[in-house]
Design a protein around this motif. Structure first.
Motif, PDB file in Angstrom:
ATOM      1  N   TYR A   1       8.454 -39.076  -1.388  1.00  0.00           N
ATOM      2  CA  TYR A   1       8.833 -39.923  -2.519  1.00  0.00           C
ATOM      3  C   TYR A   1       7.817 -40.975  -2.938  1.00  0.00           C
ATOM      4  N   THR A   2       6.699 -41.095  -2.270  1.00  0.00           N
ATOM      5  CA  THR A   2       5.676 -42.054  -2.711  1.00  0.00           C
ATOM      6  C   THR A   2       4.366 -41.324  -2.975  1.00  0.00           C
ATOM      7  N   GLU A   3       3.603 -41.859  -3.899  1.00  0.00           N
ATOM      8  CA  GLU A   3       2.284 -41.305  -4.155  1.00  0.00           C
ATOM      9  C   GLU A   3       1.256 -41.902  -3.201  1.00  0.00           C
ATOM     10  N   VAL A   4       1.387 -43.195  -2.916  1.00  0.00           N
ATOM     11  CA  VAL A   4       0.464 -43.885  -2.019  1.00  0.00           C
ATOM     12  C   VAL A   4       1.283 -44.713  -1.036  1.00  0.00           C
TER      13      VAL A   4
ATOM     14  N   SER B   1       4.525 -43.931 -11.069  1.00  0.00           N
ATOM     15  CA  SER B   1       3.924 -43.954  -9.742  1.00  0.00           C
ATOM     16  C   SER B   1       4.672 -44.931  -8.832  1.00  0.00           C
ATOM     17  N   LYS B   2       4.700 -44.590  -7.556  1.00  0.00           N
ATOM     18  CA  LYS B   2       5.377 -45.395  -6.547  1.00  0.00           C
ATOM     19  C   LYS B   2       4.409 -45.655  -5.397  1.00  0.00           C
ATOM     20  N   ILE B   3       4.148 -46.931  -5.141  1.00  0.00           N
ATOM     21  CA  ILE B   3       3.240 -47.339  -4.083  1.00  0.00           C
ATOM     22  C   ILE B   3       4.051 -48.084  -3.043  1.00  0.00           C
ATOM     23  N   GLY B   4       3.881 -47.706  -1.790  1.00  0.00           N
ATOM     24  CA  GLY B   4       4.646 -48.339  -0.721  1.00  0.00           C
ATOM     25  C   GLY B   4       3.761 -49.074   0.261  1.00  0.00           C
TER      26      GLY B   4
END
Length: 114
Positions: free
Chosen positions: A102-105, A70-73
């Motif tokens: 490209y981000t989940e959140v 997962s990727k959170i920005g």
């Protein structure tokens, strides 16, 4: 040799060292020293320059190399009241397209509120 003294054969089209952006670069070094990585947290500004361009490139490489993580920005968007640069709003809009892919959140922070 280029004017900056960096060998051009190691540079990508964006001027960033391609060795460090691939799976054999810095990401793999940090991932190899961890037992169980849950995901990534990325903090950057999207008004232009390094935050939107390099931030988008890093997010893209993370998505390609570590697709299931997962990727959170945390993105800082420009405020029209604080900046005299008119293209910041356009850069923020273009960077938003990368963030959707490209981000989940994505947590949006207003530059004026900070």
């Amino acid at each position: 040799m280029g004017s900056s003294g960096i060998n051009a054969e190691y540079m990508g089209s964006s001027g960033i060292n391609a060795e460090y952006m691939g799976s054999s670069g810095i990401n793999a070094e940090y991932m190899g020293s961890s037992e169980n990585v849950q995901g990534f947290i990325i903090n950057h500004a999207v008004g232009g320059g390094t935050g939107s361009g390099l931030g988008g490139l890093v997010l893209e490489r993370l998505s390609v190399d570590y697709r299931k993580k997962s990727k959170i920005g945390f993105e800082v968007y420009p405020s029209p009241n604080l900046s005299p640069v008119i293209v910041e709003a356009y850069n923020g809009l273009l960077a938003t397209h990368l963030l959707l892919d490209y981000t989940e959140v994505s947590l949006v922070l207003d530059n004026e509120a900070i």
